[in-house]
Write a protein that holds these residues in place. Structure first.
Motif, PDB file in Angstrom:
ATOM      1  N   LEU A  45       1.007  -1.234  -0.124  1.00  0.00           N
ATOM      2  CA  LEU A  45       0.022   0.018   0.097  1.00  0.00           C
ATOM      3  C   LEU A  45       0.898   1.263  -0.054  1.00  0.00           C
ATOM      4  CD1 LEU A  45      -2.842  -1.092   2.360  1.00  0.00           C
ATOM      5  CD2 LEU A  45      -3.094  -0.278   0.009  1.00  0.00           C
ATOM      6  N   LEU A  46       1.953   1.178   0.834  1.00  0.00           N
ATOM      7  CA  LEU A  46       2.839   2.325   0.786  1.00  0.00           C
ATOM      8  C   LEU A  46       3.589   2.487  -0.207  1.00  0.00           C
ATOM      9  CD1 LEU A  46       3.510   2.307   4.635  1.00  0.00           C
ATOM     10  CD2 LEU A  46       1.943   3.876   3.327  1.00  0.00           C
ATOM     11  N   ALA A  47       3.932   1.583  -1.233  1.00  0.00           N
ATOM     12  CA  ALA A  47       4.451   1.619  -2.218  1.00  0.00           C
ATOM     13  C   ALA A  47       3.811   2.733  -3.418  1.00  0.00           C
ATOM     14  CB  ALA A  47       4.728   0.437  -3.101  1.00  0.00           C
ATOM     15  N   GLU A  48       2.561   2.929  -3.173  1.00  0.00           N
ATOM     16  CA  GLU A  48       1.975   4.157  -4.151  1.00  0.00           C
ATOM     17  C   GLU A  48       2.554   5.431  -3.761  1.00  0.00           C
ATOM     18  OE1 GLU A  48      -0.657   4.922  -7.000  1.00  0.00           O
ATOM     19  OE2 GLU A  48      -0.388   2.860  -6.106  1.00  0.00           O
ATOM     20  N   PHE A 110      -1.625   1.618  10.296  1.00  0.00           N
ATOM     21  CA  PHE A 110      -1.861   2.884   9.300  1.00  0.00           C
ATOM     22  C   PHE A 110      -2.546   3.993   9.860  1.00  0.00           C
ATOM     23  CE2 PHE A 110      -1.708  -1.310   7.020  1.00  0.00           C
ATOM     24  CZ  PHE A 110      -1.215  -1.076   5.809  1.00  0.00           C
ATOM     25  N   LEU A 111      -3.564   4.002  10.573  1.00  0.00           N
ATOM     26  CA  LEU A 111      -4.153   5.145  10.924  1.00  0.00           C
ATOM     27  C   LEU A 111      -3.481   6.217  11.486  1.00  0.00           C
ATOM     28  CD1 LEU A 111      -7.450   3.931  12.610  1.00  0.00           C
ATOM     29  CD2 LEU A 111      -6.880   4.455  10.055  1.00  0.00           C
ATOM     30  N   PRO A 112      -2.339   5.883  12.167  1.00  0.00           N
ATOM     31  CA  PRO A 112      -1.426   7.172  12.746  1.00  0.00           C
ATOM     32  C   PRO A 112      -0.494   7.783  11.517  1.00  0.00           C
ATOM     33  CG  PRO A 112      -1.161   5.365  14.371  1.00  0.00           C
ATOM     34  CD  PRO A 112      -2.040   4.897  13.351  1.00  0.00           C
ATOM     35  N   ILE A 113      -0.156   6.988  11.047  1.00  0.00           N
ATOM     36  CA  ILE A 113       0.717   7.208   9.571  1.00  0.00           C
ATOM     37  C   ILE A 113       0.112   8.064   8.651  1.00  0.00           C
ATOM     38  CG2 ILE A 113       2.181   6.573   7.814  1.00  0.00           C
ATOM     39  CD1 ILE A 113       2.887   4.026   9.373  1.00  0.00           C
ATOM     40  N   ARG A 115      -2.955   9.413   8.865  1.00  0.00           N
ATOM     41  CA  ARG A 115      -4.266  10.188   9.579  1.00  0.00           C
ATOM     42  C   ARG A 115      -4.699  11.385   9.000  1.00  0.00           C
ATOM     43  NH1 ARG A 115      -5.444  14.197  13.028  1.00  0.00           N
ATOM     44  NH2 ARG A 115      -7.058  13.744  14.656  1.00  0.00           N
ATOM     45  N   TYR A 116      -3.654  12.265   8.805  1.00  0.00           N
ATOM     46  CA  TYR A 116      -3.938  13.675   8.021  1.00  0.00           C
ATOM     47  C   TYR A 116      -4.463  13.284   6.541  1.00  0.00           C
ATOM     48  CZ  TYR A 116      -3.130  18.049   5.743  1.00  0.00           C
ATOM     49  OH  TYR A 116      -3.408  19.045   5.037  1.00  0.00           O
ATOM     50  N   ARG A 117      -4.023  12.312   5.821  1.00  0.00           N
ATOM     51  CA  ARG A 117      -4.494  12.085   4.473  1.00  0.00           C
ATOM     52  C   ARG A 117      -5.870  11.702   4.297  1.00  0.00           C
ATOM     53  NH1 ARG A 117      -0.960  11.747   0.147  1.00  0.00           N
ATOM     54  NH2 ARG A 117       1.162  12.681   0.603  1.00  0.00           N
ATOM     55  N   ILE A 118      -5.999  10.516   5.375  1.00  0.00           N
ATOM     56  CA  ILE A 118      -7.176   9.892   5.446  1.00  0.00           C
ATOM     57  C   ILE A 118      -8.352  10.837   5.492  1.00  0.00           C
ATOM     58  CG2 ILE A 118      -8.582   8.347   6.566  1.00  0.00           C
ATOM     59  CD1 ILE A 118      -6.236   6.656   7.045  1.00  0.00           C
ATOM     60  N   ILE A 119      -8.289  11.736   6.670  1.00  0.00           N
ATOM     61  CA  ILE A 119      -9.306  12.772   7.177  1.00  0.00           C
ATOM     62  C   ILE A 119      -9.438  13.554   5.946  1.00  0.00           C
ATOM     63  CG2 ILE A 119      -9.602  14.756   8.444  1.00  0.00           C
ATOM     64  CD1 ILE A 119      -8.198  13.212  10.835  1.00  0.00           C
ATOM     65  N   HIS A 120      -8.424  14.066   5.223  1.00  0.00           N
ATOM     66  CA  HIS A 120      -8.702  15.152   4.216  1.00  0.00           C
ATOM     67  C   HIS A 120      -8.969  14.456   2.863  1.00  0.00           C
ATOM     68  CE1 HIS A 120      -6.384  17.761   6.955  1.00  0.00           C
ATOM     69  NE2 HIS A 120      -6.916  18.656   6.141  1.00  0.00           N
ATOM     70  N   VAL A 121      -8.809  13.209   2.515  1.00  0.00           N
ATOM     71  CA  VAL A 121      -9.462  12.720   1.334  1.00  0.00           C
ATOM     72  C   VAL A 121     -10.869  12.470   1.646  1.00  0.00           C
ATOM     73  CG1 VAL A 121      -9.522  10.497   0.150  1.00  0.00           C
ATOM     74  CG2 VAL A 121      -7.240  11.487   0.453  1.00  0.00           C
ATOM     75  N   TYR A 160      -1.578  11.446  18.600  1.00  0.00           N
ATOM     76  CA  TYR A 160      -1.427   9.921  18.595  1.00  0.00           C
ATOM     77  C   TYR A 160      -0.188   9.446  18.302  1.00  0.00           C
ATOM     78  CZ  TYR A 160      -2.634   5.167  18.481  1.00  0.00           C
ATOM     79  OH  TYR A 160      -2.861   3.733  18.856  1.00  0.00           O
ATOM     80  N   LEU A 161       0.268   9.849  16.981  1.00  0.00           N
ATOM     81  CA  LEU A 161       1.619   9.380  16.408  1.00  0.00           C
ATOM     82  C   LEU A 161       2.751   9.989  17.204  1.00  0.00           C
ATOM     83  CD1 LEU A 161       3.072   7.926  14.363  1.00  0.00           C
ATOM     84  CD2 LEU A 161       3.109   9.927  12.928  1.00  0.00           C
ATOM     85  N   HIS A 162       2.687  11.256  17.768  1.00  0.00           N
ATOM     86  CA  HIS A 162       3.670  11.830  18.696  1.00  0.00           C
ATOM     87  C   HIS A 162       3.805  10.844  20.097  1.00  0.00           C
ATOM     88  CE1 HIS A 162       3.023  15.045  15.635  1.00  0.00           C
ATOM     89  NE2 HIS A 162       4.661  15.134  15.888  1.00  0.00           N
ATOM     90  N   ASP A 163       2.770  10.625  20.231  1.00  0.00           N
ATOM     91  CA  ASP A 163       2.590   9.717  21.820  1.00  0.00           C
ATOM     92  C   ASP A 163       3.285   8.504  21.567  1.00  0.00           C
ATOM     93  OD1 ASP A 163       1.535  12.096  22.747  1.00  0.00           O
ATOM     94  OD2 ASP A 163      -0.563  11.162  22.618  1.00  0.00           O
ATOM     95  N   ARG A 164       2.962   7.960  20.400  1.00  0.00           N
ATOM     96  CA  ARG A 164       3.584   6.481  20.229  1.00  0.00           C
ATOM     97  C   ARG A 164       5.091   6.472  19.886  1.00  0.00           C
ATOM     98  NH1 ARG A 164      -0.106   1.938  19.026  1.00  0.00           N
ATOM     99  NH2 ARG A 164       1.951   1.121  19.059  1.00  0.00           N
TER     100      ARG A 164
END
Length: 180
Positions: A45-48, A110-113, A115-121, A160-164
């Motif tokens: 998935l991330l290859a894209e 996936f969600l933390p990495i 996050r920004y993109r999923i919400i905006h898309v 969340y990501l920064h906390d992780r």
């Protein structure tokens, strides 16, 4: 007395160890197998993201699609290039959503990495999806996995990501101190 106690207890201890070790190994193997599935799916998935055209289409969907084309036409009414960008980007996240909804991959990877993109898309796609649902007369299932993924993602705290990452650093430091 001690000899009789050892004769009675020692076989029980050996039996417990004989059961515990394979059980522990089985649990560990299952965990490794699950991570292997996650890693493979994540790499694919991330290859894209190595594709400049995907980034261009992503930026187009999030920033310019609504400026250039009314959501009133739904997805089906978009011109070819706009529809191609929409489908490439939105269905990419829909695929990710399907993998997480059916627990094929762990959403915590996936969600933390993304996050920004999923919400905006989802924010950009939502008016088109809602209109497409109306045009299809559907039950709301069109891109519903993406909608759910966006909801879950939005529910994560923005830190969340920064906390992780901070937790990871703390664990590494603890391991380092133990190994000394």
């Amino acid at each position: 007395m001690l000899k009789e106690f050892l004769v009675n207890v020692l076989p029980v201890v050996i039996a417990v160890i004989a059961i515990a070790v394979p059980t522990w190994l089985g649990i560990r193997q299952t965990r490794v197998s699950r991570h292997t599935n996650n890693i493979q799916a994540m790499l694919e998935l991330l290859a894209e993201f190595r594709s400049a055209s995907f980034h261009d289409q992503h930026d187009y969907v999030c920033a310019r699609l609504q400026q250039e084309h009314s959501p009133d036409v739904g997805v089906r009414g978009l011109p070819h290039d706009a529809k191609a960008a929409f489908c490439n980007v939105v269905y990419y996240y829909q695929s990710l959503a399907n993998l997480t909804v059916f627990h094929i991959v762990d959403q915590e990877l996936f969600l933390p990495i993304l996050r920004y993109r999923i919400i905006h898309v989802w924010q950009a796609a939502r008016p088109y999806v809602e209109r497409e649902r109306e045009l299809r007369g559907s039950d709301g299932s069109y891109l519903s996995a993406l909608e759910e993924l966006a909801r879950r993602t939005a529910d994560l705290p923005h830190t969340y990501l920064h906390d992780r990452i901070a937790d990871s650093r703390h664990v590494r430091r603890r391991r380092w101190w133990r190994s000394r």
